[in-house]
Design a protein around this motif. Structure first.
Motif, PDB file in Angstrom:
ATOM      1  N   LYS A 108     -20.445  10.286 -17.113  1.00  0.00           N
ATOM      2  CA  LYS A 108     -19.258  10.698 -16.389  1.00  0.00           C
ATOM      3  C   LYS A 108     -18.924  12.165 -16.675  1.00  0.00           C
ATOM      4  CE  LYS A 108     -16.355   8.281 -13.988  1.00  0.00           C
ATOM      5  NZ  LYS A 108     -16.629   7.839 -12.640  1.00  0.00           N
ATOM      6  N   ILE A 116      -6.366   8.120   1.302  1.00  0.00           N
ATOM      7  CA  ILE A 116      -6.139   8.255  -0.141  1.00  0.00           C
ATOM      8  C   ILE A 116      -6.974   9.366  -0.790  1.00  0.00           C
ATOM      9  CG2 ILE A 116      -6.538   7.054  -2.331  1.00  0.00           C
ATOM     10  CD1 ILE A 116      -5.285   4.597  -0.982  1.00  0.00           C
ATOM     11  N   GLU A 142      -4.859  -4.136 -11.024  1.00  0.00           N
ATOM     12  CA  GLU A 142      -5.386  -2.837 -11.422  1.00  0.00           C
ATOM     13  C   GLU A 142      -4.234  -1.886 -11.747  1.00  0.00           C
ATOM     14  OE1 GLU A 142      -8.468  -0.822 -12.639  1.00  0.00           O
ATOM     15  OE2 GLU A 142      -8.841  -2.681 -11.576  1.00  0.00           O
ATOM     16  N   PHE A 143      -3.189  -1.908 -10.933  1.00  0.00           N
ATOM     17  CA  PHE A 143      -2.075  -1.010 -11.212  1.00  0.00           C
ATOM     18  C   PHE A 143      -1.267  -1.479 -12.416  1.00  0.00           C
ATOM     19  CE2 PHE A 143      -2.979   1.135  -7.285  1.00  0.00           C
ATOM     20  CZ  PHE A 143      -2.597   2.440  -7.598  1.00  0.00           C
ATOM     21  N   LEU A 156       1.085   4.184  -2.611  1.00  0.00           N
ATOM     22  CA  LEU A 156       0.877   5.590  -2.291  1.00  0.00           C
ATOM     23  C   LEU A 156       2.005   6.446  -2.846  1.00  0.00           C
ATOM     24  CD1 LEU A 156      -0.582   5.478   1.301  1.00  0.00           C
ATOM     25  CD2 LEU A 156      -1.691   6.201  -0.805  1.00  0.00           C
ATOM     26  N   PHE A 159      -8.886  12.189  -8.741  1.00  0.00           N
ATOM     27  CA  PHE A 159     -10.111  11.418  -8.852  1.00  0.00           C
ATOM     28  C   PHE A 159      -9.906  10.167  -9.687  1.00  0.00           C
ATOM     29  CE2 PHE A 159     -14.436  10.347 -10.026  1.00  0.00           C
ATOM     30  CZ  PHE A 159     -15.045  10.459  -8.787  1.00  0.00           C
ATOM     31  N   TYR A 160      -9.007  10.258 -10.666  1.00  0.00           N
ATOM     32  CA  TYR A 160      -8.726   9.070 -11.470  1.00  0.00           C
ATOM     33  C   TYR A 160      -8.207   7.941 -10.601  1.00  0.00           C
ATOM     34  CZ  TYR A 160      -6.321   6.006 -14.733  1.00  0.00           C
ATOM     35  OH  TYR A 160      -5.883   4.911 -15.424  1.00  0.00           O
ATOM     36  N   TYR A 161      -7.246   8.274  -9.718  1.00  0.00           N
ATOM     37  CA  TYR A 161      -6.721   7.209  -8.858  1.00  0.00           C
ATOM     38  C   TYR A 161      -7.742   6.779  -7.824  1.00  0.00           C
ATOM     39  CZ  TYR A 161      -2.359   6.878 -11.190  1.00  0.00           C
ATOM     40  OH  TYR A 161      -1.435   6.610 -12.144  1.00  0.00           O
ATOM     41  N   PHE A 214      -5.859   3.634   3.566  1.00  0.00           N
ATOM     42  CA  PHE A 214      -6.905   3.692   2.522  1.00  0.00           C
ATOM     43  C   PHE A 214      -7.810   4.890   2.744  1.00  0.00           C
ATOM     44  CE2 PHE A 214      -6.738  -1.138   1.686  1.00  0.00           C
ATOM     45  CZ  PHE A 214      -5.789  -0.939   0.709  1.00  0.00           C
ATOM     46  N   THR A 247       0.839  -1.194   0.000  1.00  0.00           N
ATOM     47  CA  THR A 247       0.000   0.000   0.000  1.00  0.00           C
ATOM     48  C   THR A 247       0.870   1.239   0.000  1.00  0.00           C
ATOM     49  OG1 THR A 247      -1.439  -1.288   1.382  1.00  0.00           O
ATOM     50  CG2 THR A 247      -1.974   1.030   1.122  1.00  0.00           C
ATOM     51  N   GLN A 280     -16.955   0.242 -18.902  1.00  0.00           N
ATOM     52  CA  GLN A 280     -16.245   0.448 -17.646  1.00  0.00           C
ATOM     53  C   GLN A 280     -14.935   1.200 -17.889  1.00  0.00           C
ATOM     54  OE1 GLN A 280     -15.160  -3.246 -15.738  1.00  0.00           O
ATOM     55  NE2 GLN A 280     -13.679  -2.241 -14.451  1.00  0.00           N
ATOM     56  N   SER A 307      -8.239  14.029 -14.674  1.00  0.00           N
ATOM     57  CA  SER A 307      -7.258  14.093 -13.596  1.00  0.00           C
ATOM     58  C   SER A 307      -5.858  14.392 -14.114  1.00  0.00           C
ATOM     59  CB  SER A 307      -7.224  12.768 -12.832  1.00  0.00           C
ATOM     60  OG  SER A 307      -8.395  12.608 -12.102  1.00  0.00           O
ATOM     61  N   PHE A 348      -8.805   2.988  -7.248  1.00  0.00           N
ATOM     62  CA  PHE A 348      -8.987   2.329  -5.959  1.00  0.00           C
ATOM     63  C   PHE A 348     -10.415   1.825  -5.784  1.00  0.00           C
ATOM     64  CE2 PHE A 348      -4.887   4.003  -4.696  1.00  0.00           C
ATOM     65  CZ  PHE A 348      -4.436   2.965  -3.901  1.00  0.00           C
ATOM     66  N   ASP A 374     -12.196   9.883 -16.281  1.00  0.00           N
ATOM     67  CA  ASP A 374     -11.511  10.264 -15.041  1.00  0.00           C
ATOM     68  C   ASP A 374     -10.049  10.579 -15.305  1.00  0.00           C
ATOM     69  OD1 ASP A 374     -13.696   9.943 -13.298  1.00  0.00           O
ATOM     70  OD2 ASP A 374     -13.419   7.775 -13.318  1.00  0.00           O
ATOM     71  N   GLN A 375      -9.434   9.733 -16.104  1.00  0.00           N
ATOM     72  CA  GLN A 375      -8.009   9.918 -16.357  1.00  0.00           C
ATOM     73  C   GLN A 375      -7.742  11.196 -17.157  1.00  0.00           C
ATOM     74  OE1 GLN A 375      -6.075   6.595 -18.208  1.00  0.00           O
ATOM     75  NE2 GLN A 375      -4.046   7.465 -17.925  1.00  0.00           N
ATOM     76  N   LYS A 395     -13.618   5.175 -16.964  1.00  0.00           N
ATOM     77  CA  LYS A 395     -12.334   5.415 -16.306  1.00  0.00           C
ATOM     78  C   LYS A 395     -11.471   6.365 -17.130  1.00  0.00           C
ATOM     79  CE  LYS A 395      -9.860   1.763 -14.766  1.00  0.00           C
ATOM     80  NZ  LYS A 395      -9.712   0.321 -14.483  1.00  0.00           N
ATOM     81  N   PHE A 415     -13.441  -5.039  -6.743  1.00  0.00           N
ATOM     82  CA  PHE A 415     -13.093  -6.382  -7.208  1.00  0.00           C
ATOM     83  C   PHE A 415     -12.375  -7.186  -6.130  1.00  0.00           C
ATOM     84  CE2 PHE A 415     -14.123  -4.623 -11.389  1.00  0.00           C
ATOM     85  CZ  PHE A 415     -14.974  -5.638 -11.798  1.00  0.00           C
ATOM     86  N   GLN A 432     -10.803   6.441  -8.548  1.00  0.00           N
ATOM     87  CA  GLN A 432     -11.603   5.454  -9.291  1.00  0.00           C
ATOM     88  C   GLN A 432     -10.834   4.144  -9.440  1.00  0.00           C
ATOM     89  OE1 GLN A 432     -14.818   5.063 -11.224  1.00  0.00           O
ATOM     90  NE2 GLN A 432     -15.241   6.223  -9.387  1.00  0.00           N
ATOM     91  N   PHE A 434      -5.016  -5.250  -6.237  1.00  0.00           N
ATOM     92  CA  PHE A 434      -4.094  -4.122  -6.217  1.00  0.00           C
ATOM     93  C   PHE A 434      -3.111  -4.225  -7.388  1.00  0.00           C
ATOM     94  CE2 PHE A 434      -0.939  -1.293  -4.560  1.00  0.00           C
ATOM     95  CZ  PHE A 434      -1.630  -0.450  -3.699  1.00  0.00           C
ATOM     96  N   TYR A 479     -18.481  15.923 -14.267  1.00  0.00           N
ATOM     97  CA  TYR A 479     -17.390  16.903 -14.268  1.00  0.00           C
ATOM     98  C   TYR A 479     -17.816  18.233 -14.878  1.00  0.00           C
ATOM     99  CZ  TYR A 479     -13.982  13.243 -13.191  1.00  0.00           C
ATOM    100  OH  TYR A 479     -13.271  12.263 -12.593  1.00  0.00           O
ATOM    101  N   LEU A 502       1.363   6.903  -6.326  1.00  0.00           N
ATOM    102  CA  LEU A 502       0.300   7.892  -6.469  1.00  0.00           C
ATOM    103  C   LEU A 502       0.838   9.290  -6.359  1.00  0.00           C
ATOM    104  CD1 LEU A 502      -2.767   6.830  -4.407  1.00  0.00           C
ATOM    105  CD2 LEU A 502      -2.398   6.886  -6.844  1.00  0.00           C
ATOM    106  N   TYR A 532     -12.200   0.509  -8.089  1.00  0.00           N
ATOM    107  CA  TYR A 532     -12.256  -0.814  -8.715  1.00  0.00           C
ATOM    108  C   TYR A 532     -11.415  -1.841  -7.963  1.00  0.00           C
ATOM    109  CZ  TYR A 532     -14.964   0.961 -12.602  1.00  0.00           C
ATOM    110  OH  TYR A 532     -15.972   1.497 -13.359  1.00  0.00           O
TER     111      TYR A 532
END
Lengths: 286, 414, 326
Positions: free
Chosen positions: B136, C20, C260-261, B18, C26-28, C17, B14, B103, B114, C32, B110-111, B107, C38, C30, C257, B140, B21, C34
């Motif tokens: 979507k 976050i 998705e990444f 992060l 917001f993209y990330y 979490f 995690t 789906q 963002s 998260f 969003d991408q 997304k 899942f 979303q 995790f 926005y 991220l 998913y």
């Protein structure tokens, strides 16, 4: 019209049968749960397409090339990947082969792009007429080739030394090894043979259906349905299973509507699993 | 207790995530290749490129059409940049793949927002994805130009931010019905449609319009493009003896349907279609003689009277070697519409661009563009007929380049 | 004391979490969303596929039923009751599916579950078009007033799904399920009512999966049969659970995790490499390769393999100490 529908069903079913027969060796006999079967069919289709467009080779001639290339491809895939997990749980067979299927699909897309490709043959949409019954020439040729392949496979499995070794391994791998059979080599051969037949199925499909990278998805489940319906480990059973599914699909399409062919195929499959799990010609199973 | 170790691993992961991220968050659009690291977010920041986001289907079932769209965008991009770009900035397009799934398409929005600070979205290809993108984009409050998705419900979500360039499946059905009414000799109709979003919408629209125009729908068949054989279905149609058959098909199924119709001697006074497979440039060659006389409602043809139409056709053919159809053209026009709206807005700002789009009046090689209150462009539908392997526009009369030829039965064709 | 320490890390992870949304775009969020969604469905699958060892490749059936139940009912009975209805309907549908499929074992069970999901896909697309609008798609009512709140909905769903599977897995039921996985015949001879426990696991699994489907539909705002009933959904759930480690408590979350990444990275980095030609296809090719490599070299999944490795090392260290002591 009923008779015509049955005839069409048998012709279509012969194609299904040959798609199923390859898996019959791999899954029915060797118990490798190969979820990439449809993608190997796709490989056969692309091989045929390439030979046709590059060299003008008639698809029914290139069936031999498909056979050889897919045989080699199958053995390579077995040696590199499947061999390592063959003793593991079936869950891993499924996952591994699904991964291989994904690789093949996208490899095809990298090479051929996403276009749906077809070949135009003079006889793709020609019919012979026998007393009111129409028989499509491309389907008829496929039917005959499928019959020959079925006969050859049956002979190979039942009569040759390698065939006997394959059957021995399918019944008891440990005992087969003890009696001097080179289990790895024979299993690899059997896997290659199953893939080779899938390749031939691809060749026979191309004059009738387009090929694109995702075309294989539909064939994997279909092949499993045919193998289970016909009975595990029975080449003849798979042939009959394929013909039966073809007839059911055509009858459903004609009398109920096209989308019912899938509905009925799945329902029949579930019913067979429930009430005659050994399939039509299969031995009883664990 | 044995759960602790995985838990520790999870925590490490995690943390790693992060960090990743934080990296993505601060560097903006790490994936855009450097130049767009502030995206187009601040049009006045002195950055000399404007990055616009395109969603289309690069992989998956719709990728053939996604590729066509991309070719249209690319040609428009070259032209626009050669002519000085938008608001004096060179334009860069970011294509996000929706993998032919709603789906992923959602997304992608969003991408784009963002990471690329998108203030306008172009795309996607299919109606299924378009619904999700429209929903979507609405959250926005940035406009979405829909170039190709024809399903009626795309403009029925209540969003004020959707602007659809192409005509809808309703318009297709209406045009075909108008043409049939003009001919006057058709009473019964069979509908044959593929079972995904496009075919299902086209079917719904035609059932509705056939009723309005007084045609009796004697058969309504759906099929999957994955099916190997359509002869049983076509036999069902044949038994109903329809005067008209209305197809809603993608490309290779359209070819197979017509060839198999010939094979089983299925005759109709009119073989009609909701564009798409019957309109793609390769259809006449692939289906050969079986394609002759088929009528397809469509959005655009290189023979169209609007300036730039023929030039566009030649450019795409020269650059990519393909025969562009209206899918390419709609993408091409969409980028020009975006350019016009951004320049009228005077800034790269979603709300201002939306307002500019709402009152936009412009001429394009695709035809005049003006969006109504639901965001729908009143684009005229044409009907083409294949005559000697070529698309000839036969309807409406002011766009026609030839006369409609009656369809002879298969037995009387040479 | 030891019990308490076992709780520290999960709680820390949860706090991370919870942070976050305040740091990520917001993209990330979303992404998260998913991951959590899942992972939650993966936990549910894990009860049947991991602990009980029954490889279901048709969880899309429950996912789709939940999604459609919510989409169709929410405008009439409200959001909360619609989620409840999604849970009930997917659970109820699992009973006949379980009764049919659990008569089969191994690959036959897996094939039967695929057939059921495919059957529902075809029916929802064609035969039940009047209800589902077929592939024309349904608009779905939102579940929460602001789209950013779906992050919390999915996180909550995952925590509940985790808690349910953790409770079940560490209870008597969990041991029975694992006994069934190891050897169903032996389990039966030691008087475990195997059909009952398998069905029990499936019902709980279907309930959670159905709720997952309803959250998916609400977040997306629109669904068509291919979005929720497709093999892609079933496969994704299975892949992530096995990648993380089937039959491990945390496996599905780790798997979700990473998948998705990885998919995000492939799409944004590899897919932009122009010299590859169709780079998106190459990205998927690598995805397939990843699956192959994991199965070949880490058949127990990531969590399972690491646990084994640590155990092995601990035993090794222990052995060394013992030898040194002597």
């Amino acid at each position: 019209m009923f008779l015509q529908t049955i005839v069409n069903g048998l012709l279509l079913g012969a194609l299904y049968a040959i798609v199923g027969m390859g898996l019959s060796i791999v899954f029915g006999t060797m118990r490798i749960v190969n979820f990439a079967h449809g993608q190997f069919v796709m490989a056969g289709m692309y091989i045929t397409y390439t030979l046709f467009t590059a060299f003008g080779l008639d698809p029914y001639v290139s069936a031999l090339v498909s056979f050889v290339l897919c045989f080699l491809l199958g053995m390579a895939v077995y040696r590199v990947a499947i061999h390592r997990i063959i003793r593991g749980p079936e869950m891993n067979h499924i996952l591994l082969t699904a991964g291989i299927g994904l690789m093949l699909t996208n490899l095809a897309q990298m090479v051929y792009n996403t276009n749906q490709l077809t070949i135009n043959l003079s006889y793709s949409h020609r019919d012979l007429v026998f007393g009111g019954l129409r028989i499509n020439i491309a389907y008829l040729i496929s039917f005959l080739i499928a019959a020959v392949v079925a006969a050859l496979l049956f002979w190979f499995i039942m009569k040759t030394e390698t065939g006997r070794a394959i059957r021995a391994i399918s019944q008891n791998a440990a005992a087969a090894a003890l009696s001097g059979i080179h289990v790895t080599r024979v299993t690899m051969l059997a896997f290659g043979l199953g893939i080779a037949v899938a390749g031939v199925a691809g060749t026979l499909l191309l004059p009738i259906h387009y090929v694109d990278p995702s075309v294989g998805d539909a064939f994997s489940l279909l092949a499993f349905i045919i193998v289970v319906l016909g009975g595990m480990g029975s080449i003849l059973g798979s042939a009959i299973g394929g013909l039966l599914i073809g007839v059911i699909a055509q009858l459903a399409s004609y009398y109920l509507g096209q989308s019912y062919s899938d509905v009925l195929t799945y329902v029949v499959f579930l019913l067979v699993l429930l009430f005659k799990p050994s399939g039509l010609l299969g031995r009883s199973r664990v | 207790m044995h759960n602790r170790r995985p838990a520790r691993m999870l925590a490490t992961l995690t943390l790693a995530g992060l960090f990743a991220l934080a990296g993505c968050g601060t560097s903006g659009s790490g994936a855009s290749g450097g130049s767009g690291n502030t995206g187009g977010g601040s049009a006045g920041s002195g950055d000399n490129t404007l990055t616009l986001g395109v969603i289309t289907s690069i992989t998956g079932a719709d990728s053939e059409f996604g590729k066509a769209q991309k070719e249209g965008y690319e040609v428009a991009l070259d032209e626009i940049n050669a002519a000085g770009g938008i608001l004096g900035k060179q334009v860069k397009l970011v294509y996000l793949d929706d993998k032919s799934s709603a789906q992923e398409a959602a997304k992608d929005v969003d991408q784009l927002v963002s990471q690329y600070h998108a203030q306008i979205i172009l795309g996607p290809y299919s109606s299924g994805s378009a619904l999700a993108v429209v929903k979507k984009a609405d959250t926005y409050k940035i406009p979405d130009i829909v170039p190709t998705a024809t399903a009626a419900n795309v403009t029925q979500t209540g969003s004020k931010y959707v602007f659809r360039l192409c005509a809808t499946s309703d318009d297709y059905a209406k045009a075909i019905c108008e043409l049939l009414k003009q001919q006057g000799d058709a009473k019964t109709m069979a509908i044959v449609h593929e079972d995904q979003n496009f075919g299902t919408s086209a079917d719904k629209a035609m059932v509705n319009y056939a009723k309005q125009y007084g045609f009796e729908v004697v058969d309504d068949e759906s099929y999957s493009t994955k099916d190997l054989d359509y002869k049983a279905m076509l036999q069902r149609v044949k038994q109903k003896h329809p005067d008209v058959i209305y197809f809603a098909s993608y490309s290779k199924d359209a070819v197979a349907l017509m060839k198999q119709a010939q094979e089983i001697d299925l005759n109709a006074k009119y073989f009609t279609a909701a564009g798409t497979g019957f309109s793609v440039g390769t259809f006449p060659q692939d289906a050969g003689p079986a394609a002759e006389y088929t009528l397809a409602a469509g959005q655009w043809d290189p023979s169209a009277k609007w300036p730039g139409a023929k030039e566009f056709y030649d450019k795409v053919h020269a650059k990519f070697g393909d025969y562009p159809s209206y899918h390419d053209m709609e993408a091409y026009a969409a980028l020009y519409v975006a350019k016009e709206a951004i320049e009228q807005a005077g800034a790269y700002d979603g709300q201002k661009i939306r307002d500019a789009l709402a009152s936009l009046q412009m001429e394009t090689a695709f035809g005049p563009v003006h969006f109504d209150s639901t965001g729908q462009n009143a684009h005229p539908v044409i009907v083409t007929q294949i005559q000697n392997g070529k698309f000839v526009t036969v309807f409406p009369s002011d766009a026609a380049t030839g006369k409609l030829l009656p369809t002879p039965p298969w037995s009387q064709r040479k | 004391m030891k019990r308490l320490r076992a709780w520290i890390l999960p709680i820390l992870v949860l706090i991370l979490f919870a942070l976050i949304p305040f740091t990520a775009s917001f993209y990330y969020q979303q992404i998260f969303f998913y991951i959590f969604l899942f992972a939650g469905v993966g936990f549910a699958w894990n009860l049947v596929g991991g602990y009980a060892g029954q490889l279901s490749l048709g969880h899309a059936a429950f996912f789709g039923i939940g999604a459609y139940a919510y989409a169709l009912l929410a405008p009439h009975i409200g959001t909360g009751p619609a989620v409840l209805a999604a849970a009930v309907l997917s659970t109820v549908s699992a009973a006949p599916i379980g009764l049919i499929c659990f008569r089969l074992r191994g690959p036959y069970f897996a094939l039967a579950t695929i057939a059921v999901a495919q059957l529902l896909l075809v029916l929802a697309t064609n035969q039940f078009k009047g209800l589902t609008q077929g592939a024309a798609g349904l608009l779905v009512q939102g579940m929460v007033p602001d789209p950013s709140l779906y992050y919390w909905v999915a996180l909550g769903f995952m925590v509940v799904a985790f808690a349910v599977t953790a409770l079940l897995a560490t209870s008597k039921t969990g041991y029975y399920l694992m006994a069934i996985r190891e050897d169903e015949d032996t389990a039966q001879t030691v008087t475990i009512n195997t059909p009952l426990y398998k069905l029990y696991a499936l019902l709980v699994s279907a309930l959670l999966t159905g709720v997952g489907g309803s959250i998916f539909a609400a977040n997306l705002g629109t669904i068509q049969p291919n979005d929720v009933f497709s093999a892609a959904i079933s496969n994704q759930v299975v892949f992530l659970a096995i990648l993380g480690g089937a039959g491990t408590l945390y496996g599905p979350l780790v798997g979700a995790f990473i998948l998705e990444f990885a998919s995000d990275w492939l799409k944004n980095s590899v897919a932009n490499v122009t010299w590859l030609g169709d780079a998106n296809a190459f990205a998927f090719f690598l995805y397939g390769l990843l699956i192959v490599l994991v199965v070949m070299y880490m058949p127990a999944g990531i969590v399972g393999t690491v646990a084994k490795w640590r155990k092995g090392r601990a035993a090794h260290v222990h052995a060394q100490r013992t030898t040194a002591g002597v």
